[in-house]
Motif scaffolding. Sequence first.
Motif, mmCIF file in Angstrom:
data_model
loop_
_atom_site.group_PDB
_atom_site.id
_atom_site.type_symbol
_atom_site.label_atom_id
_atom_site.label_comp_id
_atom_site.label_asym_id
_atom_site.label_seq_id
_atom_site.Cartn_x
_atom_site.Cartn_y
_atom_site.Cartn_z
ATOM 1 N N ARG A 83 0.828 -1.207 0.000
ATOM 2 C CA ARG A 83 0.000 0.000 0.000
ATOM 3 C C ARG A 83 0.865 1.262 0.000
ATOM 4 N N LEU A 113 2.662 2.233 -3.428
ATOM 5 C CA LEU A 113 1.862 2.576 -4.605
ATOM 6 C C LEU A 113 2.078 4.017 -5.053
ATOM 7 N N VAL A 115 1.408 -1.517 -11.369
ATOM 8 C CA VAL A 115 0.081 -2.128 -11.383
ATOM 9 C C VAL A 115 -0.443 -2.168 -12.813
ATOM 10 N N GLU A 162 -6.582 3.743 -10.267
ATOM 11 C CA GLU A 162 -5.184 3.366 -10.078
ATOM 12 C C GLU A 162 -4.535 4.042 -8.882
ATOM 13 N N TYR A 199 -5.355 1.849 -3.400
ATOM 14 C CA TYR A 199 -4.903 0.480 -3.215
ATOM 15 C C TYR A 199 -6.077 -0.475 -2.999
ATOM 16 N N MET A 253 0.017 -7.000 -9.850
ATOM 17 C CA MET A 253 0.984 -6.053 -9.299
ATOM 18 C C MET A 253 2.386 -6.642 -9.396
#
Length: 307
Positions: free
Chosen positions: A129, A132, A159, A167, A170, A180
């Motif tokens: 998370r 990202l 991703v 996007e 998460y 991913m």
Amino acid sequence: GTALRSVRFDHVGCSVHKVRMPLPNDPFHVAVLACEVNTNEGGSNVLRLNSLLHVHNETRYELTLRLLDIDLEARTVESPFALKTWQTDVVVGAESRFAVPIVQSHLEHFSLKPQHTTPLRWSNALALRDLLANGGTTTCFRNADETGEGMHFSVSLQVEVRRGVDERHYESIRANKCRMTVVVSPPLRLCNLLASRMGYLLVDKTILMQQSGELNRDEEGHFHCFKDSAPIEVTLRLDTYQTVDPPVIAEHKVEHVNMRAGVRPSQHHFGIKRTRDAGLDSTVAARAVAIELVDEQGERMRLRLDH
């Protein structure tokens, strides 16, 4: 055993399916995998089963990733140093890709360490998370108190977004079962795109650590001793030319470079690349900076620094 049902071979494309796969700490666990159907050259359809979590190791070291579960009683991420009830280590070869087994692909935290001549400890736990938005960095130290020298790594998350998925969130990516890829890279890479050999001297201006050497044409040097945010002074040697005022790479910005020499070489280009992956793109857009070289007769030559 478990069975995978309702997979259609006559529809080209990718779909996501679930299959029961009990774990030592969860006998009712359901694993998720991707089923991709492609058309072969002969006209037949080919079904590929794949994991939704991959690892791309861009370093020149073999890496071991330890996927970490959540301690349900303490509600914290388990320590990579704790004894585990089941094996969650995956080994990724140098400069290679690896598909995490589907029995482990649901885990959202991990720690890593390289296979090095000097034993290194596990890095701190990293969360998918957190990677990202802007990626992150981690360090593997030799000492338990996390002091002294260590190896630094840049880590990011790519991703493959499906249609209708946000996007930036998460939870949306996980809920829609998007594929991913965790990308592990050296914090600093120096690429010689010149037509001849190039010498270099890199100095960390905060702790005065130095790295020097030479790179052949089209050769790339990887450096794990510099942190991603460290200001690095770059001195270059090219034939009889040498940098007069070395630029400092800080926060991905670079100044002009002046070099002087007695002989004017042919036109060259060289590139410096610092890894900083963000979001869906693992490649930072290069910024061109003019570099002026002057010889003893006052003749000038211009190079380009891509950063």
